[in-house]
Design an enzyme around this catalytic site. Structure first.
Site, PDB file in Angstrom:
ATOM      1  N   GLY A   1      46.016  50.505  41.205  1.00 55.10           N
ATOM      2  CA  GLY A   1      45.990  49.182  40.589  1.00 55.10           C
ATOM      3  C   GLY A   1      44.687  48.470  40.853  1.00 55.10           C
ATOM      4  CG  ASP A   2      40.778  46.480  40.104  1.00 51.64           C
ATOM      5  OD1 ASP A   2      40.351  46.868  41.209  1.00 51.64           O
ATOM      6  OD2 ASP A   2      40.271  45.543  39.469  1.00 51.64           O
ATOM      7  CB  THR A   3      44.145  42.101  41.003  1.00 47.89           C
ATOM      8  OG1 THR A   3      45.412  42.758  41.047  1.00 47.89           O
ATOM      9  CG2 THR A   3      44.352  40.633  40.629  1.00 47.89           C
TER      10      THR A   3
ATOM     11  CB  SER B   1      44.988  46.916  35.258  1.00 47.08           C
ATOM     12  OG  SER B   1      45.163  47.746  34.159  1.00 47.08           O
TER      13      SER B   1
ATOM     14  CE  LYS C   1      40.589  50.176  42.645  1.00 49.32           C
ATOM     15  NZ  LYS C   1      41.325  48.933  42.905  1.00 49.32           N
TER      16      LYS C   1
END
Length: 193
Positions: free
Chosen positions: A76-78, A113, A59
């Site tokens: 961010g990523d989850t 993250s 991203k």
């Protein structure tokens, strides 16, 4: 404190998530939202935190060569992991139902993250929280899906919503990590950045 330290920097959040936006507001940051479409595809060889980290960095890469000199971009990523399998966002009701049935009565990990990017450097970090779910009935799962439409959430649930209130027995780690942003780490890393 953070706002003063970063007063000379432009902060951008590359996320449409209302939760992530609220976290930055709660940290006292002035920021703008910058969105670019990114196809969230990753290699099957990646596991757990590697997936969330790869996607957060992917991203950020979308903004390569388009950041202002004083800008810090936050992406961010989850992901939700159960039995070494990553659960992303469900495509439809059937997939949401399948995911919640998988999580029912079991323990899983939520990994969030974050990638900080400027023209000079990139820093990525993550946090893990263990979540314990009670056994959910089909009625509870259907009620939740129909009333909360959890299609924008990894693992098909939001801990802050009804299902979290009735279904999560305990967590080991940060509540905010489960919601999609390890704010304690973000604060520390932004101060260092």
């Amino acid at each position: 404190m953070l706002k003063e330290k970063l007063s000379q920097r432009k902060i951008s959040l590359a996320s449409g998530s209302p939760r992530r936006q609220q976290f930055l507001k709660d940290l006292g940051l002035d920021f703008e939202i910058r969105l670019k479409p990114v196809e969230e595809v990753y290699s099957d060889s990646l596991r757990g935190a590697e997936i969330a980290t790869f996607l957060a960095e992917l991203k950020a890469q979308a903004f390569e060569n388009s950041l202002a000199d004083n800008e810090i971009l936050i992406t961010g990523d989850t992901i939700v992991c159960i039995n070494d399998q990553a659960l992303g966002k469900p495509k439809d009701e059937a997939e949401a139902n399948e995911m919640l049935l998988q999580l029912s009565g079991k323990t899983h990990e939520v990994i969030s993250s974050v990638c900080l990017k400027s023209n000079q450097k990139t820093k990525t970090f993550y946090d893990k929280t263990v979540v314990y779910f009670k056994s959910l009935s089909n009625e509870e799962i259907n009620f939740y899906i129909n009333n909360h439409q959890p299609f924008d959430k990894a693992g098909a649930y939001g801990i802050q919503e009804w299902i979290g209130q009735i279904g999560v027995e305990k967590i080991e780690g940060s509540y905010f990590t489960v919601m999609g942003m390890p704010t304690h780490l973000l604060y520390t890393e932004l101060l260092k950045f």
